[in-house]
Enzyme design. Sequence first.
Site, PDB file in Angstrom:
ATOM      1  N   PHE A  24     -40.233   0.765   2.948  1.00 50.15           N
ATOM      2  CA  PHE A  24     -40.414   0.691   1.496  1.00 50.15           C
ATOM      3  C   PHE A  24     -39.037   0.958   0.906  1.00 50.15           C
ATOM      4  O   PHE A  24     -38.653   2.105   0.681  1.00 50.15           O
ATOM      5  CB  PHE A  24     -41.464   1.706   1.032  1.00 50.15           C
ATOM      6  CG  PHE A  24     -42.855   1.354   1.490  1.00 50.15           C
ATOM      7  CD1 PHE A  24     -43.715   0.653   0.651  1.00 50.15           C
ATOM      8  CD2 PHE A  24     -43.290   1.673   2.764  1.00 50.15           C
ATOM      9  CE1 PHE A  24     -44.992   0.296   1.075  1.00 50.15           C
ATOM     10  CE2 PHE A  24     -44.567   1.310   3.198  1.00 50.15           C
ATOM     11  CZ  PHE A  24     -45.418   0.623   2.355  1.00 50.15           C
ATOM     12  N   ASP A  25     -38.295  -0.111   0.711  1.00 47.30           N
ATOM     13  CA  ASP A  25     -36.862   0.047   0.445  1.00 47.30           C
ATOM     14  C   ASP A  25     -36.540   0.735  -0.877  1.00 47.30           C
ATOM     15  O   ASP A  25     -35.546   1.452  -0.963  1.00 47.30           O
ATOM     16  CB  ASP A  25     -36.158  -1.312   0.512  1.00 47.30           C
ATOM     17  CG  ASP A  25     -35.884  -1.743   1.957  1.00 47.30           C
ATOM     18  OD1 ASP A  25     -36.039  -0.911   2.868  1.00 47.30           O
ATOM     19  OD2 ASP A  25     -35.513  -2.907   2.166  1.00 47.30           O
ATOM     20  N   PHE A  59     -35.281   4.294   0.253  1.00 49.65           N
ATOM     21  CA  PHE A  59     -33.813   4.246   0.278  1.00 49.65           C
ATOM     22  C   PHE A  59     -33.175   4.132  -1.105  1.00 49.65           C
ATOM     23  O   PHE A  59     -31.992   4.400  -1.249  1.00 49.65           O
ATOM     24  CB  PHE A  59     -33.341   3.103   1.184  1.00 49.65           C
ATOM     25  CG  PHE A  59     -33.774   3.306   2.612  1.00 49.65           C
ATOM     26  CD1 PHE A  59     -33.056   4.153   3.445  1.00 49.65           C
ATOM     27  CD2 PHE A  59     -34.923   2.715   3.099  1.00 49.65           C
ATOM     28  CE1 PHE A  59     -33.472   4.384   4.748  1.00 49.65           C
ATOM     29  CE2 PHE A  59     -35.348   2.940   4.404  1.00 49.65           C
ATOM     30  CZ  PHE A  59     -34.621   3.779   5.235  1.00 49.65           C
ATOM     31  N   GLY A  69     -28.979  -1.510   4.142  1.00 53.53           N
ATOM     32  CA  GLY A  69     -28.627  -1.681   5.550  1.00 53.53           C
ATOM     33  C   GLY A  69     -28.243  -3.100   5.877  1.00 53.53           C
ATOM     34  O   GLY A  69     -27.231  -3.615   5.401  1.00 53.53           O
ATOM     35  N   TYR A  90     -29.951  -6.004   5.182  1.00 56.30           N
ATOM     36  CA  TYR A  90     -30.319  -7.075   4.259  1.00 56.30           C
ATOM     37  C   TYR A  90     -29.661  -6.938   2.903  1.00 56.30           C
ATOM     38  O   TYR A  90     -29.548  -5.839   2.370  1.00 56.30           O
ATOM     39  CB  TYR A  90     -31.836  -7.088   4.032  1.00 56.30           C
ATOM     40  CG  TYR A  90     -32.548  -8.092   4.906  1.00 56.30           C
ATOM     41  CD1 TYR A  90     -32.397  -9.451   4.674  1.00 56.30           C
ATOM     42  CD2 TYR A  90     -33.360  -7.686   5.950  1.00 56.30           C
ATOM     43  CE1 TYR A  90     -33.037 -10.381   5.471  1.00 56.30           C
ATOM     44  CE2 TYR A  90     -34.011  -8.607   6.755  1.00 56.30           C
ATOM     45  CZ  TYR A  90     -33.844  -9.960   6.511  1.00 56.30           C
ATOM     46  OH  TYR A  90     -34.477 -10.869   7.301  1.00 56.30           O
TER      47      TYR A  90
HETATM   48 CU   LIG Z   1     -36.272 -11.489   6.333  1.00 55.07          CU
END
Ligand SMILES: [Cu+2]
Length: 668
Positions: free
Chosen positions: A320-321, A325, A406, A408
Amino acid sequence: MASTTIKFALFSTLTIFSLQTVVSVTPLPFQHPLDPLNKEEYLIVQKIVLHKYPKVAFHYIGLDDPEKDVILKWESFKPNVITVPRKAFVIAIINSKSHEILIDLRLKNIVYDTIYTGNGFPTLSVDEQSVAIELPFKYSPFIASVKKRGLNISEVVCSTFSVGWFGEEKSNRTARLDCFMKESTVNIYVRPISGIAIVVDLELMKIVEYHDRNIETVPTSDNTEYQLSKQSPPFGPKQHSLASHQPQGPGFQINGYSVSWANWKFHIGFDVRAGVIISLASTYDLEKHKFRRVLYKGYISELFVPYQDPSDEFYYKTFFDAGEFGFGLSTVSLIPNRDCPPNAQFIDTYIHSADGTPIPLKNVVCVFEQYNSIMWRHTETGIPNQFIEESRTEVNLIVRSVVTVGNYDNVIDWEFKASGSIKPAIALSGILEVKGTNIKHKDETKEDLHGTLVSENTIGIYHDHFYIYYLDLDIDGTHNSFEKTSLKTVRISDGSSKRKSYWTTETQIAKTESDAKISIGLAPGELAIVNPNKKTAIGNEVGYRLIPAIPAHPLLVEDDYPQIRGAFTNYNVWVTPYNRIEKWAGGLFVDQSHGDDTLAIWTKKNRDIVNKDIVLWHVVGIHHVPAQEDFPIMPLLSTAFELRPTNFFDRNPVLKTLSPRDVVACPK
Ligand SMILES: [Cu+2]
Ligand SMILES: *[C@@H]1O[C@H](CO)[C@@H](O)[C@H](O)[C@H]1NC(C)=O
Ligand SMILES: *[C@@H]1O[C@H](CO)[C@@H](O)[C@H](O)[C@H]1NC(C)=O
């Protein structure tokens, strides 16, 4: 998702930056009640909390946005900004307990300070992740694992990953570490040291679980570099330069964090968790001679990224970005002339470190105009002896930020159109999350790899990206309704027409939250937020339509733990009555959450949503089956949706809009 290595590097750069330019950086005083916290305000928060407690880890500091009616009053009457409350909301860990603290920045005192005892933990801080990733290098079993694989420990880097939740009653605040080889390439994510599980207790700051299950080949560094300086010819395909020169200057003005352009005005906020927040977007109606409200507030509330490899080393990767994060913490500085065209203007802001210190973040948002397409056109050949052709060029305004969690990179655009549309778009780039394997060729196995063999010894694991947008639309006022219009086929059987069928519309007003849970499928329909209290001159309700993104539905079973936590993906569209505390679709404390504070839970109250201040939630999803082209770094993959006026204006609002060229040719 998700690591610290890159973020750590970012922070180091920023520190250097702030040392070098400390004299020239003049903090922007806040001018608008929705402006992000400035440097002085972060310092006030830090001082007040540290005065009460000697040891504090700040996991979130952000503007506690004033009540909507206060903001709307402020906007209408433009009183001195001082009349609006200015408060900061803080989530801090003090003696291993999560505190929620509200601070009045004017009175410089604590309004409340409560201990959170529910499930889940705050957003991980960058600072604690930076400490955690160093632990394996002093941990002898890990050193032995590296040696056993014949790898050089000096070439190993580790990253932190949130652990998820898998039905445990109680758990400590932990993170997993994955390690990678940095030797001969900066593309660390495609060189994982697979087979090792490392769990760090973030409070004890030590490794509490470790096992080395099996040794898989670490993929080679060959063909993994993406830095231009490391590439050799031939280069191509060739791209020619495009002029983005604006001889008349930009068509927009930025004043602090407020933007005006063409017929739009809006505010750009910034939050360490949400990233960019668009507020108070209103469009000027040339015929009514006034600004009309469209979007009170819009931002990405959560991003759920579940990976689809159930093995011991991958099953937990269900990120759960935003909540784990921080989209704002993970927002990176935009690169002028690359991320944004030469005609872009940039906005800076502050984020904070775990000790509460404000950190300047340069070029966090760019704003620019873009020649897009045709606004409208017609060639008329039907009138004898006359030839009519009319075409208008479309120029749009883009607000862009990039969130790099990170591996992506998420390119987040808000596009505004003079025709009244708002088009939020997401584009993904960056590096796949891969797993090492001994397999070099697809024919070597018939097993399910849980991904695509994207290179020798490299599996790009299947996963999804589910973004959920919070869209508090206030169409021409705060009180709105949600309308579902279905297009249905009618069979003619009474011989009244030579036709056997036609289609027509059937509109239903969603009465409660259950009526507004929509899985977009094959059935054609229209979804609109309307203002039942305002009609056009000829009697249609004014509204805005949601033209959804390509729908993506969750594929995990509903009772699987990650899906319970990410239950906001169960529908593509939700509508809730406005509630100031319902901001985060996956919950306020998302790290290791149990899914008891999600949009899916709130809407069980099945509240009334007719002619109320309502919020639209839209899930934009991408199922990602990796392909070889995504390796070693993936070209942009994008998706978008549109909020489009529907009977909002009395007629085409850009009928009399001049194309840029006409403006140049037009003598004054
Ligand atoms: Cu992807
Ligand atoms: C290990 O890596 C370090 C750092 O790059 C290098 O200096 C050292 O020579 C390497 N050791 C071996 C045995 O290759
Ligand atoms: C949490 O950590 C404590 C030590 O700090 C330990 O005694 C306990 O077993 C841990 N609980 C879980 C569920 O791992």
